[in-house]
Design an enzyme around this catalytic site. Structure first.
Site, PDB file in Angstrom:
ATOM      1  CD  GLU A   1      -1.687  -2.406   1.040  1.00 52.20           C
ATOM      2  OE1 GLU A   1      -0.853  -2.834   1.842  1.00 52.20           O
ATOM      3  OE2 GLU A   1      -2.198  -3.109   0.155  1.00 52.20           O
TER       4      GLU A   1
ATOM      5  CG  ASN B   1      -1.468  -5.408  -2.649  1.00 51.78           C
ATOM      6  OD1 ASN B   1      -0.836  -5.784  -1.673  1.00 51.78           O
ATOM      7  ND2 ASN B   1      -1.740  -4.139  -2.867  1.00 51.78           N
TER       8      ASN B   1
ATOM      9  CG  ASP C   1      -5.177  -5.217  -1.118  1.00 53.46           C
ATOM     10  OD1 ASP C   1      -3.986  -5.423  -1.372  1.00 53.46           O
ATOM     11  OD2 ASP C   1      -5.633  -5.193   0.027  1.00 53.46           O
TER      12      ASP C   1
END
Lengths: 201, 180, 606, 672, 313
Positions: free
Chosen positions: C208, C292, C334
């Site tokens: 992220e 991801n 994700d």
């Protein structure tokens, strides 16, 4: 005064009338056209927004049928006292007008109370998404009308009890009844749109 | 007398209106203020804590909206989400680890804070930090409602700033000013 | 010390003996040919101890201990407990080695050694690595740590600020300390390392944050780097060489880790590795999945985004890739593929196959031929409306077009949501029942893609997400899955996501915990809840079982709510914002009414 | 002078027999006292009286004057814009100020001038033209004016406070939405719409009911003056079109204030929904402005050609079809949005088709002039200007209807030129004509001829100088609504020319203002019918008495003053001690019943104040709607509540003596 | 007309679409002129020609009917011409296209040249290059408010609407530089949101495209290197991307090949060292309200930064 040669004497004409002969009837009709147009456009907007969403209602359960249907029934039944009020007014029957106005008022109050439950059973808030916005607007628009008519009826009822009473006030009562018909009539498509359109996908 | 009242009222309206709507593009932000941030309620030695000044932008709708834009442009929302928090603490609640005053927030952004808040000095121009500080206060309802931003054109998140419940700050370094 | 080791080894041998001869009335699964115990594959048959978070190289989390059985588990009692003093999400698995229990806490990553030989297991020593506090600001989903690993007299674990530390298991002295990453690039370490041969395998977190994912092998002796395999970029960085033979055409090609990304995007494309690595000593291959790609908004990274969401088979000695398979090409939601890969030998279509079993976030249970990388089956184990399945010819996941997130538009009712049908919470496989046990979540979401700038060291997500309970209204499930037939054996619905790991024993009891603080024992064959105990805080940790120095079987678990779903409690997040904690808060807004922060180890025995 | 220098051409075939005994003369008992009538229909004195006015002439006059004041102010804003645009990269105004100014200009011109001024002339002229003593629902009329006035004051005050709208007069979201226009500027715009639409809708209802129910006996449908037809059709268009913009602006303000998502594409809303709603109103809006103007043109052409308008039926049908088609082509404002399925060809065809009724009207007017003998007085001069200027606008309109060409010139200065040719040509020229035409009726004095000539020629010159170059600018790529442009675009010279033209326009308007002021004091006294026109407003004094007509007229033709026989009867028998009014039937205008009109009252003013407070307050907090409902309720109740019986002429009708006919029953009295 | 009209004019078409529309325009123009002259003649005639006997109504009726008939016929012809032009404009051969994803921002244009291989895509801003004679597909949408793409020499306009992605085809036949401008009011700087389209030979285009695909050149001189450090140290990286460095901002235009562009700030200023310096220090005086904040860089740093930016070919 310079007296013209020929005249049209209208002194014998009635000083008032009911129904479509009156100014008030036409004025109310004009109002209905405006508001009917607003309702129609709001419904069009509803279906337009629906086109822009892949699921409808957008991942929400459709509004609970119960309260909307109850209210539709209340509205449909309220047509009876409404018609009786109108007829009493056209008979210039003060006692009957007073009685039926009270009944109408009661119906209006019941309707508005149930309307609160309707709002609560929409399963969304106005700011949840565009679907929420448009159903709140539809229901809100209609609520504004029934609240207005309720207040109208209340004022007329008070007037009918306190006076001063003139015959033209009975015209007001009759026109108020006509407006209630409009409120009832417009509800039916809105009811269909709010409660049934999301179910018929 | 009456005329005067009317005049004063009109001027008041005018001033509020101007403050809310002015759009100044070439900002000269206020100079940095007191060098430290009091995040304690304890003030030994008596005396009052230093008076806090409010962000010059707090009543300006344009600047608050700029703050809102920058909040996502500079990835503040990455940690603080739309105010509810995530990697970083929530900003729409009544807890302020390092103070809720505009200049405290300004310093928090500028200098960073030890538990994960990066220091943005040199990365965000001063005026924009002030705009951010003003906006961040609006997130918990501390800015005037008529100037605070409304919903964004995005997913419906927390109540928009102009409808955000006013959260009276807890554990604020300098309590009285919170009542503004 | 040595005595204890001997006893432990003996006990383990006994236990495995029991295991080979199932008690009367218990039928071995799948007819005549009982699956060989997974532990035999790993060569680590010691059921009395717990040397790595996943119990064994096969990642089975199966314990041969059989003292606690389905009939007596109801008498399980709290033996002792220990407070970690850290009130963040406790995802770690305790280790039990030579009569000592090692637990590693979330940030600030304190390592405690508890002396199991003494009553109440007093603290032997503690080791405080003092990681940088700033690292908390780049840890996406709570400052968790998933455990340590033991080998060669060393306890090896990771700190949030990218250090891998080896500590002398006896003295608590630091042996070595290696710096692997940089928090200013958004990197953190949260995984439990795996020690294979003489190498410590570590991967980074931060999908992220615009990191560039890798797995690194360190020399167990001195912490020096042996190899590092990146998960994006040119083949030489990914350690793709002549040995590399992926099964499917779409995974073949040169420098796919560059060409399947918009220019330069691979440098910040995420694809870390913060989950589970398994190892097959026989084939001498490690298996793990990558995380991801970033940012979340898939429109910002057209292309397949290799090698994110990919399972790699690598040589542990050199890191060289042998095969790879991308679960989620051009990942939309994700869906990290860091979940465990269980190394099993199963009877598939009447044929014994060396397989890998992988419950993937996208809701499908993948069964591979672990030699070739061929997908043998991929059956949905949870409700999914984002993909219609996996095309076994091409190996590609078939996305549902209308659920593709797009910029500036909320796509609704995406199931499973960003945490997937099952997140990191590891499963357990019992060779006795032939079933796979795992907790997972039943969460759907609305998602909107956003534009996002890459600003080094800050989140690089680009999405608004709002999660909520999936169909049925329950948010979690504990499931037993038959990997051979691809069917659900039984399932328990839970109010909250089951974010804890699972352990299953030879007593046919499976243990797991819930986020509202219940530690549960269920019958591995029927799914009946046999026993439950309310602990201090929600459980997101990994239960283990071991044989104490006193010869009794113990079950231990850390309680302390947190992690991604529990961040609302551990991070004091505000549920007024449904998008908080990357959207998980919306689904968990009632959690604070059920549990508060905690950090306590609970140990149970009969 | 001899006003009718020719016989009306075509009046013989449809003679309506007045429903009365032609031989009858007026008995003394039915005679009325003009003094008494004047007193009964008089307004109250003083400031209180001024605020209580309910007669259509005072309100109409105020409406006209107020609308022109707004016109002057918006015109000044236009001048400021032209100064900014005179040179490339000019620094006279910044973008912030410019955006507010052009938005104010467009908004004020459309919502506070063009539509209101047309309706204002309707309010003043229609009751006179149909021979009524007042407009229907006089108190609503007063309320409508106050709402209009307060709305206008509101927006200008906000503008002065730097809170003027800055999102363009069509306020497209998302730009006008909460995310991109912080503050209250767009709310001010949206709420101004509510103000003016409320006012406009009220007037429309009044005009429709006036025309339907208050026409002079004998004025059957085929004798309704063309101006009245135009006003009626316009009123219907208003009823059908304005709810769209009210709905849209309500949705916008809800989006901005309470976070609804009507126009938020992320949450399933759609910015194009706004465009559909807005242009569903916005295109008819053009005809709402244009159709009354055609009524003016028909009236003036007929008067100054000294003959009834040629093709009465064709003209009426052209108006009706224009109104219908006007609702079917809103999408041609949205060609550039690239909606594939919107049936561009259909909307092109519809847009082109609307030129047919307009063309028909044009030919009828030309035929009228050819068929009569044109007297080139000032009003006619303006109509002449209308012919030429509007023709250009109409022709560029046909170009814009063609999708490919529209894609090029849409949202450019070509369009700016086009709609100024249409609106100034099609509405303002006739409007100036109307002012010159009816000024004597309203004030009793003629507008000065010499200054009038200056006014006209300067205006025509200035107008073409300002707007003709804009066609070329548009084709050269200059988009509209730009606060500046760069020198290398080469647009500087034409813009400079245009600015000079704007200055000339300004001078012309100044001349007009001087003319009005001078004429008000020292103009030539007009007399009842200075132009020798044929419609009823000229049948009474200039200015008309309080009751409009001491003896309400009856009519026997479209132009009663030309066509009525000398012994055409007048209406008698209306009471002179109350505001008694004759109501007629919708179709044939036979007398139906009498009704009493309300007295002057302060309540509409109070209600308008309460409504304004509610509207303005709601910008700042939604609670204003709840709190503001209370004074509004008080205002409306006070408005509605009858006075004590017997007071100020309102007599209680004894209930026991039934005087009203039953529904469906023939009128009790009937013609005597 | 002005020289500049070639740069941005409906009447100087440089591609088939614009040419079709220009033809329609001239048809309309001449028809309109004819109608204007005829009708005006009748109007003036009605006033000027004083007659003793007024015309009879039946004569007038015939005249009006003829007039209306002529109107209908004319309009029908124009309708046919319009629909025909519409068809012609919409039809373009679909072979060998260049696909550009164009996104409107307040107040600049972001363009991504599409490619089947993701790593061959690239991003640029405010200036497009297109090959002559090859159809170009623009997939347009908006990041914030409604904008409108309009390069009059090539085609009519197309709105960029948030929430919608629509495609518009165009083609240039004549090499040249054409100016376009946002044609839908989009807020403060609607006036300064221009776009330059360079139509060039296929070879030149491919050369340009190859260059754009490359990441930013590494600075070769010390000053440029120091300038890059200034860039990376300063606020620039928060909003701008220079591929090949860590600067990955998406809020402002991609600067990877800044030095190849002729203008800065969406056509506001020529891309010269001086203008660039002014723009960096105080962009708000040139384009008030734009989203670039003022940057108070020391003079030395600014010079280094400019030196670096000038190397971004």
């Amino acid at each position: 005064m310079n007296v013209p040669a020929r005249t049209l004497d209208v002194s014998g004409l009635a000083p008032g009338a009911f129904g479509h002969r009156t100014l008030l009837w036409w004025g109310t009709l004009g109002l209905m056209v405006i508001e009917g147009m607003a309702f129609a456009l709001a419904i069009a907007a509803y279906f337009y927004i629906r086109l822009r969403n892949t699921t409808w209602p957008p991942n929400l359960p459709p509004p609970l049928l119960l309260w909307g249907t109850v209210n539709t029934l209340v509205l449909l039944v309220s047509v009876v006292p409404n018609e009786l009020t109108k007829r009493a007014a056209e008979r210039i029957d003060l006692r009957a007008v007073r009685l039926w106005l009270l009944v109408c008022l009661a119906f209006g109050v019941v309707f508005n109370v149930v309307r609160v439950f309707e709002f609560m059973s929409l399963n969304c808030a106005w700011n949840t998404n565009a679907y929420g916005s448009i159903v709140w607007m539809l229901l809100g628009l209609h609520t504004v009308h029934i609240v207005t008519d309720l207040v109208d009826t209340a004022v007329l009822t008070v007037l009918m009890f306190t006076g001063p009473i003139e015959e033209k006030r009975f015209v007001d009562v009759a026109e108020n009844a006509m407006y209630w018909y409009f409120v009832v009539l417009t509800w039916l498509p809105i009811y269909g749109v709010i409660y049934w359109a999301p179910r018929l996908t | 007398m009456r005329t005067e009242l009317v005049l004063i009222a009109a001027m008041a309206v005018a001033v509020c209106g101007c403050k809310r709507e002015t759009r100044t593009f070439r900002e000269s932000p206020p100079a940095s203020m007191a060098s430290d941030v009091a995040v304690s309620d304890l003030h030994p030695g008596g005396g009052n804590p230093p008076a806090r000044s409010i962000s010059p932008y707090e009543q300006n709708a344009w600047a608050l909206n700029e703050g809102k834009r920058l909040f996502s442009a500079y990835n503040c929302s990455g940690c603080h989400a739309n105010g509810g928090g995530g990697m970083g603490p929530a900003l729409i609640d009544d807890e302020w680890s390092y103070g809720h005053e505009a200049d405290q927030i300004y310093r928090t952004i500028l200098e960073g804070r030890p538990n994960g808040m990066p220091a943005w000095r040199g990365k965000i121009p001063d005026a924009q930090i002030w705009q951010l500080a003003a906006y961040i206060r609006s997130m918990s309802g501390l800015a005037p409602k008529d100037a605070a931003p409304s919903r964004s054109d995005h997913m419906n998140g927390p109540p928009p700033e102009n409808a955000a419940p006013r959260m009276i700050p807890k554990n604020a370094g300098t309590p009285p000013a919170a009542e503004r | 010390m040595r005595t204890w080791t001997t006893i432990a080894v003996l006990a383990a041998a006994l236990a495995s003996g029991c295991h080979r001869n199932p008690p009367q009335g218990e039928q071995p699964a799948h007819g005549a040919a009982p699956a060989p115990p997974a532990s035999s594959v790993t060569g680590q048959p010691d059921d009395g101890q717990w040397l790595m978070a996943s119990k064994d190289y096969a990642n089975t989390r199966y314990s041969g201990l059989g003292e606690i059985t389905t009939s007596n588990v109801k008498d399980l009692k709290l033996a002792w407990s220990f407070s970690t003093g850290v009130l963040r999400g406790q995802e770690a698995a305790p280790l039990v080695v030579n009569g000592t229990m090692y637990i590693v806490t979330p940030y600030p990553n304190i390592l405690y050694a508890l002396d199991l030989t003494k009553p109440g297991a007093p603290l032997k020593w503690s080791f405080k690595p003092k990681p940088s506090a700033a690292a908390q600001g780049v840890a996406c989903c709570d400052v968790v740590n998933r455990g340590a690993a033991y080998a060669d007299g060393k306890v090896v674990f990771n700190t949030l600020d990218n250090h891998t530390v080896a500590v002398d298991a006896t003295t608590g002295e630091q042996v070595w300390n290696a710096t692997l990453g940089d928090i200013n690039r958004g990197e953190t370490l949260t995984m439990a390392p795996l020690i294979v041969k003489d190498k410590v395998l570590v991967g980074n977190s931060g999908g992220e944050m615009g990191i560039r994912g890798w797995v690194t092998a360190l020399n167990l002796k001195d912490g020096s780097q042996v190899w590092r395999a990146y998960h994006t970029g040119p083949d030489k960085d990914v350690l793709i060489g002549p040995q590399f033979k992926p099964f499917y055409a779409s995974d073949r090609g040169t420098d796919l880790g560059v060409s399947s990304w918009p220019p330069d995007q691979w440098k910040i494309g995420g694809a870390g590795m913060w989950g589970w690595i398994s190892y097959d000593p026989e084939l001498d291959l490690i298996f793990y999945g990558t995380a991801n790609p970033g940012p979340w908004n898939p429109e910002l990274r057209p292309g397949d985004n290799k090698w994110a969401c990919t399972v790699f088979a690598r040589r542990p000695d050199t890191g060289e890739a042998v095969w790879a398979y991308q679960y989620n090409p051009h990942d939309l939601f994700d869906h990290d593929s860091i979940n465990e890969h269980l190394v099993l030998d199963l009877q598939i279509n009447g044929q014994m196959r060396k397989v890998l079993v992988h419950p993937e976030r996208n809701g499908h249970m993948y069964v591979f031929d672990r030699q070739s990388g061929e997908v043998l089956s991929a059956k949905p184990f949870a409700f999914t409306n984002t993909a219609t399945g996996v095309d076994l010819k091409t190996g590609r996941l078939q996305y549902v077009e209308e659920k593709k997130p797009s910029t500036g538009k909320v796509v609704r009712y995406i199931c499973p949501a960003e945490p997937g049908a099952k997140d990191w919470q590891p499963s357990a496989y019992s060779p006795r029942t032939g079933l796979l046990y795992f907790g997972h979540q039943n969460i759907c979401e609305d998602m909107e893609g956003l534009e996002v700038s890459y600003i080094e060291g800050t989140p690089y997500v680009g999405a608004n997400v709002k999660m909520y309970a999936g169909p049925g209204g329950h948010r979690g499930e504990f499931k037993a899955w038959d990997p051979v037939n691809g069917t659900i054996a039984w399932s328990i619905k839970e109010q909250f996501p089951v974010w804890s790991g699972t352990v299953v024993t030879a007593g046919d009891v499976a243990f797991y915990g819930t986020m509202d603080g219940w530690f549960k024992a269920v019958h591995a064959r029927t799914g009946d809840v046999l026993w439950q105990f309310k602990v201090g805080s929600g459980i997101i940790g990994q239960p283990i079982t071991y044989k104490g120095p006193d010869g009794k079987q113990y079950v231990a678990v850390l309680s302390g709510v947190g992690g991604w779903p529990g961040a609302i409690v551990s991070g004091n997040l505000d549920p007024k914002d449904p998008t908080a904690a990357l959207g998980f808060v919306n689904a968990m807004s009632d959690l604070p009414a059920y549990t508060t922060k905690g950090g306590t180890l609970y140990v149970f025995s009969l | 002078m001899s006003l009718l220098d020719q016989e009306p051409a075509d009046s013989g075939d449809e003679k309506v027999v007045p429903p009365l005994d032609p031989a009858r003369t007026l008995p003394a008992s039915l005679d009325v006292s003009a003094e008494k009538l004047e007193a009964v229909w008089a307004e109250k004195p003083g400031l209180f009286g001024w605020l209580s006015v309910v007669n259509h002439r005072d309100i109409g006059r105020r409406y006209i004057v107020t609308a022109f004041v707004f016109f002057f102010m918006a015109g000044l804003l236009a001048l400021v814009m032209r100064i900014q645009l005179a040179r490339p990269d000019n620094h006279f105004l910044g973008p912030d100020a410019y955006n507010q100014i052009f938005t104010m200009h467009g908004t004020v011109m459309m919502f506070l001038f063009a539509v209101p001024v047309m309706e204002a002339f309707g309010v003043y002229v229609v009751p006179l033209m149909v021979g009524a003593r007042n407009i229907a629902f006089p108190r609503l009329n007063a309320f409508s004016y106050w709402m209009f006035l307060f709305g206008g004051i509101f927006v200008f005050v906000m503008f002065a406070l730097n809170s003027g709208p800055d999102v363009g007069w069509f306020a497209y979201p998302p730009l006008s939405g909460p995310a991109y226009t912080p503050g209250k500027r767009a709310d001010v715009w949206a709420q101004l719409i509510t103000f003016t639409e409320l006012a406009g809708l009220a007037v429309s209802v009044e005009i429709i009911v006036t025309v339907f129910k208050l026409r002079a006996p004998g004025m059957s449908l085929n004798r309704i003056p063309l101006f009245v037809w135009a006003q009626t059709i316009t009123a219907f268009m208003v009823l059908l079109a304005m709810p769209a913009v009210m709905l849209a602006s309500t949705a916008l303000i809800l989006d901005r204030l309470v976070g609804t998502h009507f126009f938020n594409p992320a949450e399933g809303g759609d910015p194009l929904l706004w465009q559909h709603l807005f242009w569903f109103f916005g295109h008819p809006e053009v005809y709402i402005i244009f159709i009354p103007a055609t009524g003016i043109v028909s009236t003036i052409v007929s008067t100054f050609s000294r003959r009834p308008a040629f093709g009465y039926l064709a003209l009426v049908l052209a108006l009706v079809s224009t109104a219908f088609i006007g609702f079917g082509l809103w999408v041609h404002h949205m060609f550039a949005t690239g909606l594939p399925q919107m049936g561009e060809s259909f909307f092109t065809a519809a847009s082109i088709m609307i030129a047919i009724p307009s063309g028909l009207q044009f030919f009828c007017w030309i035929a009228t002039m050819w068929g009569g003998r044109v007297v080139l007085k000032l009003p006619m001069l303006w109509v002449l200007g209308f012919f030429i200027v509007f023709l250009v606008g109409g022709l560029t309109g046909v170009m814009l209807a063609a999708v490919p060409l529209d894609l090029q010139v849409h949202d450019t200065f070509f369009v700016v030129a086009h709609f100024h040719y249409v609106l100034i040509g099609g509405a303002l020229f006739p409007l100036f004509g109307a002012v010159y035409y009816w000024f004597p009726k309203i004030t009793g004095r003629m507008l000065g001829e010499r200054l009038g000539q200056w006014n006209f020629w300067l205006f025509t010159l200035g107008f073409n100088l300002t707007f003709f170059p804009m066609h070329i600018l548009g084709l050269e790529g200059m988009p509209r609504r730009v606060y500046t442009y760069q020198a290398e675009t080469g647009w500087g010279d034409l813009n400079y020319l245009s600015t000079i033209g704007a200055g000339v326009l300004g001078v012309s308007v100044l001349v007009f203002l001087v003319n009005v002021i001078v004429s008000l004091r020292a103009g030539v006294l007009a007399g009842d019918n200075p132009w020798g026109a044929g419609t009823l407003e000229w049948a009474t004094t200039s200015p008309p008495p309080n009751c409009n007509f001491v003896y309400p007229p009856t009519v026997a033709g479209v132009n009663p003053l030309w066509e009525n026989p000398p012994d055409q009867p007048v209406v008698v028998g209306l009471r002179d001690d109350v505001r008694d009014v004759l109501v007629t039937y919708v179709l044939d205008a036979e007398p139906d019943h009498r009704t009493e009109f309300p007295e002057p009252t302060i309540w509409p003013f109070c209600t308008a104040l309460a409504t304004s407070a509610l509207f303005i307050g709601s910008i700042f907090t939604p609670w204003a709607v709840v709190i503001g409902a209370v004074p509004l309720f008080v205002g409306l109740t006070g408005w509605f509540w009858p006075k004590e019986a017997g007071e100020t002429g309102t007599q209680a009708w004894p209930i026991q003596h039934r005087t009203l006919p039953k529904p469906g029953e023939a009128p009790a009295g009937g013609p005597v | 007309m002005h020289a500049a009209s070639v740069l941005q004019s409906v009447l100087a078409p440089a591609g088939p679409q614009a040419a079709h529309i220009a033809r329609l325009w001239w048809l309309m123009f001449w028809v309109a002129t004819a109608v204007f002259v005829i009708v005006s003649a009748f109007v003036v005639g009605a006033i000027v020609w004083k007659r003793t006997e007024p015309r009879r109504d039946d004569v007038l009726r015939v005249a009006v009917t003829l007039g209306v008939a002529a109107t209908v016929v004319t309009l029908f012809v124009l309708l046919v011409a319009s629909v025909w032009t519409g068809r012609a404009v919409a039809s373009l051969g679909a072979s060998s296209t260049v696909t550009i994803e164009l996104t409107g921002h307040q107040w600049w244009w972001e363009a991504v040249y599409d490619d089947g291989t993701p790593s061959q895509r690239f991003r640029t801003a405010n200036e497009l290059h297109i090959p002559v004679g090859r159809p170009v597909v623009l997939k347009v949408t908006s990041h914030d408010v409604i904008h409108s793409f309009w390069v009059p020499n090539l085609h009519g306009k197309r709105d960029l609407i948030p929430g919608y992605t629509t495609a518009i085809w165009l083609q240039a036949d004549t090499p040249g530089i054409y100016r376009g401008q946002c044609a839908e009011f989009c807020g403060l700087q609607h006036a300064r949101m221009a776009l330059y389209v360079t139509a060039e030979s296929n070879d030149a285009f491919e050369r340009w495209r190859m260059n754009q695909r490359r990441e930013a050149v590494q600075p070769t001189t010390d000053n440029a290197r120091l300038g890059r450090d200034v860039f990376l140290r300063s606020t620039c990286t928060q909003c701008h991307t220079i591929r090949g460095t860590i600067a990955g901002g998406a809020m402002g235009p991609d600067l990877t090949h800044l030095a190849t562009r002729g203008t800065i700030a969406a056509g506001t200023l020529p891309n010269t060292r001086g203008h660039l310096a002014g723009w960096i220090l105080d962009s708000q005086s040139a384009k008030p309200g734009n989203q670039m904040p003022p940057n108070s860089l020391p003079a030395g740093d600014l010079q280094l930064l400019l030196t670096y930016l000038e190397t971004l070919k």
